[in-house]
Motif scaffolding. Sequence first.
Motif, PDB file in Angstrom:
ATOM      1  N   VAL B  23       0.821  -1.224   0.008  1.00  8.65           N
ATOM      2  CA  VAL B  23       0.035   0.072   0.076  1.00  8.65           C
ATOM      3  C   VAL B  23       0.837   1.448  -0.165  1.00  8.65           C
ATOM      4  CG1 VAL B  23      -1.815   1.408   1.382  1.00  8.65           C
ATOM      5  CG2 VAL B  23      -1.818  -0.986   1.179  1.00  8.65           C
ATOM      6  N   LEU B  27       1.063   3.990  -2.960  1.00  7.53           N
ATOM      7  CA  LEU B  27       0.507   5.391  -2.595  1.00  7.53           C
ATOM      8  C   LEU B  27       1.656   6.326  -2.834  1.00  7.53           C
ATOM      9  CD1 LEU B  27      -2.034   5.181   0.381  1.00  7.53           C
ATOM     10  CD2 LEU B  27      -2.505   5.434  -2.162  1.00  7.53           C
ATOM     11  N   GLN B  61      -7.379   5.475 -14.677  1.00 10.96           N
ATOM     12  CA  GLN B  61      -8.543   4.984 -13.668  1.00 10.96           C
ATOM     13  C   GLN B  61      -8.393   5.590 -12.440  1.00 10.96           C
ATOM     14  OE1 GLN B  61     -10.278   2.451 -14.749  1.00 10.96           O
ATOM     15  NE2 GLN B  61      -9.669   2.148 -16.920  1.00 10.96           N
ATOM     16  N   PRO B  62      -9.421   5.720 -11.610  1.00  8.34           N
ATOM     17  CA  PRO B  62      -9.273   6.055 -10.330  1.00  8.34           C
ATOM     18  C   PRO B  62      -8.232   5.187  -9.588  1.00  8.34           C
ATOM     19  CG  PRO B  62     -11.661   5.002 -10.673  1.00  8.34           C
ATOM     20  CD  PRO B  62     -10.717   5.335 -11.946  1.00  8.34           C
ATOM     21  N   LEU B  63      -7.863   5.807  -8.403  1.00  6.57           N
ATOM     22  CA  LEU B  63      -6.805   5.268  -7.638  1.00  6.57           C
ATOM     23  C   LEU B  63      -7.325   3.866  -7.069  1.00  6.57           C
ATOM     24  CD1 LEU B  63      -4.176   6.712  -7.326  1.00  6.57           C
ATOM     25  CD2 LEU B  63      -4.735   7.181  -5.014  1.00  6.57           C
ATOM     26  N   TRP B  64      -8.502   3.813  -6.613  1.00  3.86           N
ATOM     27  CA  TRP B  64      -8.802   2.410  -5.678  1.00  3.86           C
ATOM     28  C   TRP B  64      -8.883   1.431  -6.847  1.00  3.86           C
ATOM     29  CZ3 TRP B  64     -13.241  -0.016  -7.878  1.00  3.86           C
ATOM     30  CH2 TRP B  64     -14.017   0.873  -8.440  1.00  3.86           C
ATOM     31  N   ARG B  65      -9.138   1.920  -8.210  1.00  5.05           N
ATOM     32  CA  ARG B  65      -9.360   0.827  -9.164  1.00  5.05           C
ATOM     33  C   ARG B  65      -7.870   0.250  -9.712  1.00  5.05           C
ATOM     34  NH1 ARG B  65     -13.333  -1.938 -12.758  1.00  5.05           N
ATOM     35  NH2 ARG B  65     -11.755  -3.290 -12.792  1.00  5.05           N
ATOM     36  N   GLN B  66      -6.806   1.227  -9.959  1.00  5.65           N
ATOM     37  CA  GLN B  66      -5.523   0.861 -10.029  1.00  5.65           C
ATOM     38  C   GLN B  66      -5.066   0.016  -8.927  1.00  5.65           C
ATOM     39  OE1 GLN B  66      -3.000   4.051 -11.135  1.00  5.65           O
ATOM     40  NE2 GLN B  66      -4.487   5.570 -11.612  1.00  5.65           N
ATOM     41  N   PHE B  67      -5.469   0.287  -7.576  1.00  7.98           N
ATOM     42  CA  PHE B  67      -4.812  -0.510  -6.591  1.00  7.98           C
ATOM     43  C   PHE B  67      -5.332  -1.809  -6.862  1.00  7.98           C
ATOM     44  CE2 PHE B  67      -4.684  -2.145  -2.292  1.00  7.98           C
ATOM     45  CZ  PHE B  67      -3.361  -2.184  -2.154  1.00  7.98           C
ATOM     46  N   LEU B  68      -6.809  -2.046  -7.111  1.00  6.19           N
ATOM     47  CA  LEU B  68      -7.696  -3.248  -7.117  1.00  6.19           C
ATOM     48  C   LEU B  68      -6.776  -4.343  -8.343  1.00  6.19           C
ATOM     49  CD1 LEU B  68      -9.599  -3.905  -5.208  1.00  6.19           C
ATOM     50  CD2 LEU B  68     -11.364  -3.746  -6.886  1.00  6.19           C
ATOM     51  N   ASP B  69      -6.419  -3.578  -9.402  1.00  5.97           N
ATOM     52  CA  ASP B  69      -5.977  -4.164 -10.473  1.00  5.97           C
ATOM     53  C   ASP B  69      -4.578  -4.790 -10.335  1.00  5.97           C
ATOM     54  OD1 ASP B  69      -8.146  -3.700 -12.018  1.00  5.97           O
ATOM     55  OD2 ASP B  69      -7.345  -2.064 -13.058  1.00  5.97           O
TER      56      ASP B  69
END
Lengths: 294, 336
Positions: B23, B27, B61-69
């Motif tokens: 994480v 970030l 993409q939004p940050l949460w989307r990128q992180f999920l990917d």
Amino acid sequence: MADLRTSGPTEATDPPGPVAGARDSRFARVLIITGAAILAVIAVAALCAPLLSSWGETEIDPAATLTAPGGGHLLGTDGNGMDIWSRVLYAARLDLGIAVAAVALAVTVGTLLGLVAGYRGGWLDDVLMRVVDIFQAFPTFILALAVAALLGNGTVNLIITIAAVNAPAYARLVRAEVRTLRELPFVDAAVTSGASTTGILWRHLLPNSLTPVRVIAPLNCGWAMLTLAGLSFLGLGVSIPAAEWGAMISLGAADVVGGRWWTSVPPGLALLVCVLGFSLLGEGLQERADAKRR
Amino acid sequence: MRILRFVARRLLQLIPVLLGVIVLTFLLVRVLPGDPVRTILGQNATEADAAAARARFGLDQPLWRQFLDYLTGLVTGDFGTSIQSGAPVGAEMALRVGPTLELVVIAVTIALVVATVLGVWSARRAERPADHGIRVLALVGNSVPEFWLGLVLVLVGYSVLGWFPAPNGRVDPDTGLTPLTGADLVDAVLTGNGPAIASAAAYLVLPVLTLVIGVVAPLLRSVRASALEVLHSEPYAAAAAHGLPRRTLLYGYLMRATLVRLPSLAALVFGTAIGSTVLVEYVFSWQGFGQWALRGLLYRDYPVVQASVLVIALCYVLVFLIADVVHAILDPRVRI
């Protein structure tokens, strides 16, 4: 050397120990004196740099680029025509300044965090120690590299980088000390006599928990200096053309293959001697602390 | 059985640390200044070009989307695509790990042997001139900037003496070595390529020597300290008082008790060596993991930074775990 023989009083205050212990502390004294002397000489040389050199920190001699030592330039010039001897002297300012400032900042921040976490315990302590765990999941130089690359160049950023990498270790150290000290009767005595928490932390726990910090901080200064030079060597430290030993070595690195030693060997030697000063001092202090404990 | 349970517990404890690392790096690389897309497109790119490139790497993409990917990729062993090279990060990294491991493993092994021999020798002469001499030497070793030492070794070994090859790689390309693991000496031996063995070995000498000098000093200090502890211990004093032969004392008592500490020390030094290789690789143009990670960091190549940081952290904590397990196996007194 006279110091070594006329040192009766200090000897007498030391607890009586085996013969090896006595000889130990004499070696420790030699280490401390040598280390302090080296650092004093370098600090004076840094302050008096303008008096000891005939060229400025970034002054260029257009008539001499990459000239060998001798003539008007004591240690020769680099590829830009800057005088190596002058720059080695001036560089001590940045190197010593950044390293000492960074360690001072790390000690301050780390000690405060460790003090509070160790005394309060609870969730604050848990959170802090998990963060320290994450920091300590990396080799320190790698961590410094990553932080420096992300923060960018500049003196202040370098101080923050090196302090940030070191602070967790101090936090852990002081926290461990405080947790031991907290259980001792004198803290209970202070509490029952109505001392405030801040008072206990500040007047009783802080001075006592600093003992190991005092030994480690000098060693840490040497390490901070090596880190700073390493970062500059990779282009992540002070910005060119400021004089800093690591950056100077970096500038001279390409000359080595052609056998031109004078651009990179002198700054490295200066760095080595300065770090050695801190190491000798730290080792001596460590030895003295160990002898006392025995 | 107990050891297995210990390993399982420690592996479970690693999960929050590694998640934290994932994480934080994710970030930090994005929050702090620097744009990977600009570094590949150059100065003249239009805003539309930049937007297209961003979309290609999923950075729009939004940050949460990128992180999920990123997380779903990690679970399937996919580290993403390098923004700089457009190649899969996992494959690039595989090429780079071999050369660096070769360097670090050889150097740490040599350093362990040297440190054990010198450390025990020094401890047995404690507080005599020989011991003081070794300790001062160790302090000097501790204070040497490795990258500068590498340059000095190049100066002496290549420029002056001409005994070793120039600092420009890992093996002479003319030997036609087929890469298998990336560790050139290993590859040369595996393919039976005689000239390549000689060349790879010659290229290894100076960087390995640099690393050895860099890591041997702290090891030496620790070995000396633990040997001294054994020498001052009651069991050792009793054994010596009973008149056991010197050899038995040395190998049966001193060496054995000292060597038990070695795995933990090796783990610690392994970490230092990983840090140092970044500098040493740079000096010798080694083209290993360190140089690759450094370039990723400088160009803000997000997937490369994420992957290399994660792999270093993983290696580091795993090495410590292995060291603890080996220690427990060697030393029956350790309760885990």
